[in-house]
Design a protein around this motif. Sequence first.
Motif, PDB file in Angstrom:
ATOM      1  N   ARG A  35       0.870  -1.178   0.000  1.00 15.28           N
ATOM      2  CA  ARG A  35       0.000   0.000   0.000  1.00 15.28           C
ATOM      3  C   ARG A  35       0.903   1.223   0.000  1.00 15.28           C
ATOM      4  O   ARG A  35       1.805   1.335   0.842  1.00 15.28           O
ATOM      5  N   ILE A  36       0.705   2.119  -0.943  1.00 12.97           N
ATOM      6  CA  ILE A  36       1.525   3.325  -1.009  1.00 12.97           C
ATOM      7  C   ILE A  36       1.093   4.270   0.102  1.00 12.97           C
ATOM      8  O   ILE A  36      -0.062   4.679   0.181  1.00 12.97           O
ATOM      9  N   THR A  37       2.032   4.598   0.996  1.00  9.39           N
ATOM     10  CA  THR A  37       1.751   5.457   2.149  1.00  9.39           C
ATOM     11  C   THR A  37       2.818   6.548   2.205  1.00  9.39           C
ATOM     12  O   THR A  37       3.874   6.359   2.814  1.00  9.39           O
ATOM     13  N   PRO A  38       2.576   7.684   1.577  1.00  8.66           N
ATOM     14  CA  PRO A  38       3.575   8.759   1.589  1.00  8.66           C
ATOM     15  C   PRO A  38       3.746   9.365   2.977  1.00  8.66           C
ATOM     16  O   PRO A  38       2.935   9.131   3.885  1.00  8.66           O
ATOM     17  N   VAL A  39       4.793  10.146   3.120  1.00  8.61           N
ATOM     18  CA  VAL A  39       5.050  10.829   4.384  1.00  8.61           C
ATOM     19  C   VAL A  39       3.903  11.791   4.687  1.00  8.61           C
ATOM     20  O   VAL A  39       3.435  12.529   3.816  1.00  8.61           O
ATOM     21  N   THR A  40       3.431  11.776   5.936  1.00 11.29           N
ATOM     22  CA  THR A  40       2.376  12.685   6.362  1.00 11.29           C
ATOM     23  C   THR A  40       2.905  14.118   6.394  1.00 11.29           C
ATOM     24  O   THR A  40       3.987  14.375   6.912  1.00 11.29           O
ATOM     25  N   THR A  41       2.146  15.048   5.829  1.00 15.81           N
ATOM     26  CA  THR A  41       2.562  16.448   5.781  1.00 15.81           C
ATOM     27  C   THR A  41       1.707  17.304   6.712  1.00 15.81           C
ATOM     28  O   THR A  41       0.622  16.893   7.167  1.00 15.81           O
ATOM     29  N   ASP A  42       2.169  18.520   6.972  1.00 15.16           N
ATOM     30  CA  ASP A  42       1.374  19.464   7.764  1.00 15.16           C
ATOM     31  C   ASP A  42       0.055  19.757   7.057  1.00 15.16           C
ATOM     32  O   ASP A  42      -0.974  19.983   7.715  1.00 15.16           O
ATOM     33  N   GLU A  43       0.066  19.748   5.735  1.00 14.65           N
ATOM     34  CA  GLU A  43      -1.157  19.977   4.967  1.00 14.65           C
ATOM     35  C   GLU A  43      -2.178  18.864   5.213  1.00 14.65           C
ATOM     36  O   GLU A  43      -3.379  19.125   5.308  1.00 14.65           O
ATOM     37  N   ASP A  44      -1.698  17.615   5.327  1.00 13.22           N
ATOM     38  CA  ASP A  44      -2.598  16.501   5.630  1.00 13.22           C
ATOM     39  C   ASP A  44      -3.279  16.710   6.982  1.00 13.22           C
ATOM     40  O   ASP A  44      -4.482  16.475   7.140  1.00 13.22           O
ATOM     41  N   VAL A  45      -2.491  17.122   7.971  1.00 14.87           N
ATOM     42  CA  VAL A  45      -3.029  17.357   9.314  1.00 14.87           C
ATOM     43  C   VAL A  45      -4.080  18.463   9.277  1.00 14.87           C
ATOM     44  O   VAL A  45      -5.167  18.342   9.860  1.00 14.87           O
ATOM     45  N   ALA A  46      -3.752  19.555   8.561  1.00 14.73           N
ATOM     46  CA  ALA A  46      -4.675  20.695   8.507  1.00 14.73           C
ATOM     47  C   ALA A  46      -5.947  20.340   7.741  1.00 14.73           C
ATOM     48  O   ALA A  46      -7.052  20.743   8.134  1.00 14.73           O
ATOM     49  N   GLU A  47      -5.820  19.578   6.653  1.00 15.90           N
ATOM     50  CA  GLU A  47      -6.993  19.228   5.855  1.00 15.90           C
ATOM     51  C   GLU A  47      -7.938  18.315   6.632  1.00 15.90           C
ATOM     52  O   GLU A  47      -9.166  18.448   6.551  1.00 15.90           O
ATOM     53  N   LEU A  48      -7.390  17.391   7.401  1.00 17.98           N
ATOM     54  CA  LEU A  48      -8.220  16.505   8.216  1.00 17.98           C
ATOM     55  C   LEU A  48      -8.991  17.302   9.259  1.00 17.98           C
ATOM     56  O   LEU A  48     -10.182  17.044   9.512  1.00 17.98           O
TER      57      LEU A  48
END
Length: 442
Positions: free
Chosen positions: A182-195
């Motif tokens: 499963r492709i799991t890229p590095v979590t970004t600050d943008e991911d945190v903010a979007e969630l």
Amino acid sequence: MSDGKALDWAVCGVGVMPADRRMRDALAAQDGLYTVVVKSPDRALEPRVVGAIREYLFAPDDPEAVVETMAAASTRIVSLTVTEGGYNFNAVTGEFDANLPDVVADLAPDAVPRTTFGLVTGALARRRARGVPPFTVMSCDNIQGNGDAARRSFVAFARLRDPGLGDWMAREVAFPNSMVDRITPVTTDEDVAELRRRFGIEDRWPVVCEPFTQWVLEDAFTAGRPPLEDAGVQIVPDVEPYELMKLRLLNASHQALCYFGYLAGYRLVHEAAQDPLFASFLLSYMDSEATPTLAPVPGIDLDGYKHDLITRFSNAGVRDTVARLCAESSDRIPKWLLPVIRANLASGGEIQRSAAVVASWARYAEGVDEQGRPIEVVDRLRDSLVATARRQHEDPLAFLANREVFGDLVDDERFVAAYLPVLASLHHKGARATLEDLVESV
């Protein structure tokens, strides 16, 4: 667990590296809860909060707690994701490296364990002394025969510590092979903010991933396991066909894309994969060089799988970075691409595309892009790789002559004859023009 099954199981996470302190702090602040966010190609997000982690231990702060938790009879499986280089094998000899400073320290009498080897072996030693059956050591890493590699690695360490313990581990401990995809890229600050913005979920470290998932697992456990097949895991007697499929098609194709892609100016994987030139090169590599080295894979349509890979790589929602794929290449290339090259050299098969991938890594490792901007080369062998790569203008075989990484590949005339023209073209024409020539000529 969401279906009310396997509620007698739970996860205790363990961080061994200093950087894992941040993970410990994130999970401690949210009672072990975290969010899996599935990113679809249409940029739709599907979040799911997971509550399987009951505890997270940070080994550098309290190694005794880690060892004793694993030594407890309630612990039945110890799973590992320690990256391709985490098993401490010499890339050329394949032998366990007993000279690594942390390993030497862990083998000292009454040592406080600091490595995965010291922690896991210490726990198994206590179980053996107490008459408690051993737990299963379950590797989930991207290497061929990951369970076999774990067995060789941990048994070698144990025998250095206590030959009897090592023999007992070889005889009594299960090390099932597995393939996880499963492709799991590095979590970004943008991911945190979007969630937070879209779903109102405050998560310090969500896990983002693509919709596709596959886990193939050998059914070899010493102390039982959850009913993983009820969650979609393929339980099989032999994992090898599936793992070779993934390593030589998906993982090696990531390497075929990333160095050419970075040098050509791409920074996100989906942007490169959506380029018809790159898609054509990847499919050509998979069809002509990787697939001939594979045995039939039960239940898998390989042609469909290969085209699905291009679709997966092209998923704009995932936003995987090219730099992530370029990292730690000295651990990845020998395990994912070099076996394809060696198999085709032995059989008389095609090697042109694979040789080009190695040449693209050699050019990337110079640490300077085609516009003269610095490239941050992330690799445990960074200093030596960059130094030899920068000597290529005077000695074109300098990078390939690294026997720690490439073994005797530099001595193979057919490989060298395929490698050198591509490296020269990368220097004189650039990545895109070189790739265009390759696609047209093969």
